[in-house]
Scaffold this motif. Structure first.
Motif, short mmCIF file in Angstrom:
data_model
loop_
_atom_site.label_atom_id
_atom_site.label_comp_id
_atom_site.label_asym_id
_atom_site.label_seq_id
_atom_site.Cartn_x
_atom_site.Cartn_y
_atom_site.Cartn_z
N SER A 184 61.97 59.16 33.63
CA SER A 184 63.33 59.09 34.17
C SER A 184 63.62 57.69 34.70
O SER A 184 62.80 57.13 35.42
CB SER A 184 63.50 60.11 35.30
OG SER A 184 64.63 59.82 36.09
N PRO A 185 64.78 57.12 34.38
CA PRO A 185 65.14 55.84 34.98
C PRO A 185 65.31 55.94 36.49
O PRO A 185 65.30 54.95 37.20
CB PRO A 185 66.46 55.46 34.29
CG PRO A 185 67.01 56.75 33.81
CD PRO A 185 65.83 57.61 33.48
N PHE A 186 65.44 57.20 36.97
CA PHE A 186 65.66 57.44 38.39
C PHE A 186 64.38 57.84 39.10
O PHE A 186 64.40 58.33 40.23
CB PHE A 186 66.72 58.53 38.57
CG PHE A 186 67.98 58.27 37.80
CD1 PHE A 186 68.62 57.04 37.87
CD2 PHE A 186 68.53 59.24 36.98
CE1 PHE A 186 69.77 56.78 37.16
CE2 PHE A 186 69.69 58.99 36.27
CZ PHE A 186 70.32 57.76 36.35
N SER A 187 63.24 57.69 38.41
CA SER A 187 61.91 57.98 38.98
C SER A 187 61.76 59.42 39.45
O SER A 187 61.10 59.70 40.45
CB SER A 187 61.59 57.01 40.13
OG SER A 187 61.41 55.71 39.63
N LEU A 188 62.37 60.34 38.72
CA LEU A 188 62.16 61.76 38.97
C LEU A 188 61.23 62.31 37.89
O LEU A 188 61.18 61.78 36.78
CB LEU A 188 63.50 62.51 38.94
CG LEU A 188 64.49 62.12 40.03
CD1 LEU A 188 65.84 62.78 39.79
CD2 LEU A 188 63.95 62.47 41.41
N ASN A 189 60.50 63.35 38.23
CA ASN A 189 59.56 63.96 37.29
C ASN A 189 60.06 65.35 36.93
O ASN A 189 60.02 66.27 37.74
CB ASN A 189 58.17 64.01 37.90
CG ASN A 189 57.59 62.61 38.06
OD1 ASN A 189 57.08 62.03 37.11
ND2 ASN A 189 57.69 62.05 39.25
N SER A 190 60.54 65.47 35.70
CA SER A 190 61.16 66.72 35.23
C SER A 190 60.30 67.34 34.15
O SER A 190 59.82 66.63 33.25
CB SER A 190 62.56 66.43 34.66
OG SER A 190 63.36 65.75 35.60
N PHE A 191 60.16 68.67 34.21
CA PHE A 191 59.27 69.35 33.26
C PHE A 191 60.01 70.35 32.38
O PHE A 191 59.38 71.11 31.66
CB PHE A 191 58.12 70.02 34.02
CG PHE A 191 57.21 69.00 34.65
CD1 PHE A 191 56.24 68.36 33.91
CD2 PHE A 191 57.39 68.62 35.98
CE1 PHE A 191 55.42 67.39 34.49
CE2 PHE A 191 56.58 67.65 36.56
CZ PHE A 191 55.59 67.03 35.82
N TYR A 192 61.33 70.34 32.42
CA TYR A 192 62.05 71.14 31.43
C TYR A 192 62.00 70.37 30.10
O TYR A 192 62.05 69.15 30.05
CB TYR A 192 63.48 71.44 31.88
CG TYR A 192 64.40 70.25 32.03
CD1 TYR A 192 65.23 69.87 30.98
CD2 TYR A 192 64.48 69.53 33.22
CE1 TYR A 192 66.11 68.79 31.11
CE2 TYR A 192 65.35 68.46 33.36
CZ TYR A 192 66.16 68.09 32.30
OH TYR A 192 67.02 67.03 32.43
N GLY A 193 61.80 71.10 29.02
CA GLY A 193 61.64 70.46 27.72
C GLY A 193 60.25 69.94 27.46
O GLY A 193 59.99 69.38 26.39
N VAL A 194 59.33 70.11 28.41
CA VAL A 194 57.97 69.59 28.28
C VAL A 194 57.03 70.72 27.88
O VAL A 194 57.09 71.82 28.43
CB VAL A 194 57.50 68.96 29.62
CG1 VAL A 194 56.05 68.49 29.50
CG2 VAL A 194 58.42 67.79 30.00
#
Length: 541
Positions: A527-537
């Motif tokens: 993320s360009p916003f330095s968030l860690n997202s796990f949807y789609g992973v």
């Protein structure tokens, strides 16, 4: 009227083709760096809190595309903006389910009442839920949304209308940010009726791709894949586990042993060995971030009766020019960062590259302090973060180097630190002298830097310098209130010059973001916003 079409999200959808319901459970362990302060995103401002709450558990009306800054539909499928830029009408997605857990079972789907509850609680200090569970909403107020949302209306069960007092060029982007996560009005009423409203922060209910299971502070957060998610192709994991691991070296050991599949914030010294490990992948990109020193400019630091030397411009100028920034870049970032000149990264549109960095000049710094009547041996506090962040891989080392730099000009810096949640809370209260902090952009708009970090509306929030300077504030407010980008650039660049002259901060560095993970992980996007997202992973078997 300006109409915005629905934009489908197709990234990674094909990866589910052929998936079997009889396969073994797919689990992913994320070695995170710290414990969240809670799970009510509106209350918080840090990536640690948002990673644990907003990203897995909630949705917003609008959202950012994975790995990018473009805004796409979320819980709103489309929206219209009036010609004068003041009225936003959102059409809500139908059939969206709130989470069913062992502590709540919803009786209805998401609708307009949930949008009204979410924003009215932030807008109205007399709101029944807010009176029962008093809290502040720093992002919301830092950006002046509490003053600018003049009216919020429910037109029907699936249509809401926001009316603004003045144009906000970043309004759609702001609604995609973590703090604007949509809460369940039904769940909130249940908590209110049962006399336990604070549970909204400890037992969350959202519409997001994962469902909260349990949390053990400083140890583990467990989530389950949301089998009723409105976008089922985004849920590829049965279980998501956050293994809270504050020590960077331990995180890397766990990754190498397969005890976690994704982690973050490697130490600079670990980067090359991690790249060489064939069982891992090491995506990276230039960070949309800034690590900096914030100087508390209040006449007196909270809790002290002594005059605050940092309230004097000459003192801040002296400290600024006494920082040997190049040595810090070499020792703290070890090649994974670039020297910062300005109050936001050079990749942010409206960045003024005519502004030059402050030359390192300890002799001139000493002379400035003498002119300002500052005695040799004057003491200040220097707060150092207890955690790694994308913008600062080793705050303790940086603090020690600054302590040495400032000792050379006769300033004694006492290094202070607290647990991360306490660090943020106390500094927002104004207890710090100088402090190490930083920012990763949230929405791609200049106001997210120049307003959120240095504006008058943010002095009780993310403006850790407590700096409120009207000539500057007038410029950024004018810039935010026009949709003419050329005019906004002109105003923001003038503001950047004022900020550089007044020295509420010393910019240190923009770091490169590395994201170590198992080679089996598929679909993860930085993320360009330095968030860690796990949807789609997902995890390749």
């Amino acid at each position: 009227m300006l109409k915005h079409a629905v934009i489908p999200l197709l990234v990674g959808a094909s990866l589910l083709a052929g998936a079997s319901s009889v396969q073994a459970a797919t689990n992913l362990v994320f070695c995170s760096e710290g414990s969240p302060a809670g799970f009510d995103p509106g209350q918080y401002t840090t990536g640690t809190d948002f990673d644990a709450s907003a990203e897995p558990l909630f949705n917003r009306l609008t959202q950012f595309e994975r790995g990018g800054t473009a805004v796409i539909p979320g819980l709103a499928t489309r929206w219209e903006v009036s010609d004068d830029g003041l009225v936003y009408t959102f059409h809500l997605r139908e059939g969206v389910k709130f989470h069913t857990t062992d502590y709540f079972t919803p009786t209805r789907d998401f609708d307009a009442d949930d949008v009204l509850f979410t924003f009215n609680r932030m807008l109205d200090k007399q709101h029944p839920f807010r009176k029962a569970y008093p809290t502040e909403f720093p992002y919301f107020t830092d950006m002046g949304m509490d003053k600018n949302i003049a009216k919020l209306e429910k037109l029907d069960a699936h249509t809401v209308r926001f009316t603004l007092a003045q144009v906000d060029a970043a309004f759609i982007q702001n609604l995609a940010m973590s703090f604007a996560s949509i809460q369940s009005a039904e769940y909130a009423q249940r908590l209110l009726d049962e006399g336990r409203p604070a549970d909204i922060n400890q037992k969350p209910i959202g519409t997001g791709p994962f469902v909260f299971s349990r949390y053990q502070k400083d140890s583990t957060i467990r989530y389950k894949g949301n089998t009723q998610y409105w976008k089922p192709e985004d849920v590829k994991l049965d279980n998501l586990i956050f293994a809270i691991t504050t020590d960077a070296s331990v995180r890397m050991q766990k990754l190498k042993k397969g005890e976690c599949q994704v982690t973050l914030f490697p130490r600079p010294a670990d980067i090359e060995p991690l790249k060489a490990d064939k069982s891992l992948q090491m995506p990276h990109q230039a960070g949309f971030n800034l690590g900096y020193i914030a100087y508390n400019v209040m006449d007196k630091v909270k809790g002290s009766n002594e005059p605050n030397p940092l309230a004097k411009l000459e003192v801040r100028q002296a400290l600024d020019m006494a920082v040997d920034k190049q040595k810090i870049i070499e020792s703290v970032y070890q090649g994974a960062g670039q020297s910062a000149v300005n109050a936001m990264p050079p990749t942010q549109w409206s960045y003024d590259d005519s502004i030059k960095g402050t030359p390192y000049d300890p002799e001139k710094a000493k002379a400035l302090l003498k002119e300002a009547g500052i005695k040799e041996g004057t003491e200040i506090t220097l707060w150092a973060m207890p955690v790694q962040r994308p913008y600062n891989p080793n705050a303790r080392l940086m603090a020690e180097m600054l302590q040495s730099d400032w000792a050379k000009i006769g300033i004694k810096a006492k290094i202070v630190s607290y647990e991360w949640g306490e660090y943020i809370k106390r500094s927002k209260g104004g207890e710090q002298g100088a402090m190490l902090i930083g920012w990763s952009g949230d929405n791609g708009d200049p106001d997210n830097w120049l307003g959120t970090l240095y504006g008058c509306d943010a002095i009780n929030g993310n403006n850790f310098s407590k700096w409120c300077y009207k000539p500057y504030d007038d410029l950024i407010k004018q810039a935010k209130a026009t949709s003419d980008q050329a005019k906004r650039i002109e105003l923001y660049q003038k503001a950047q010059h004022i900020l550089k002259e007044q020295v509420p901060i010393t910019p240190i560095a923009h770091s490169t973001v590395y994201q170590p993970m198992s080679a089996k992980v598929e679909g993860f996007k930085i993320s360009p916003f330095s968030l860690n997202s796990f949807y789609g992973v997902g995890i390749r078997k």
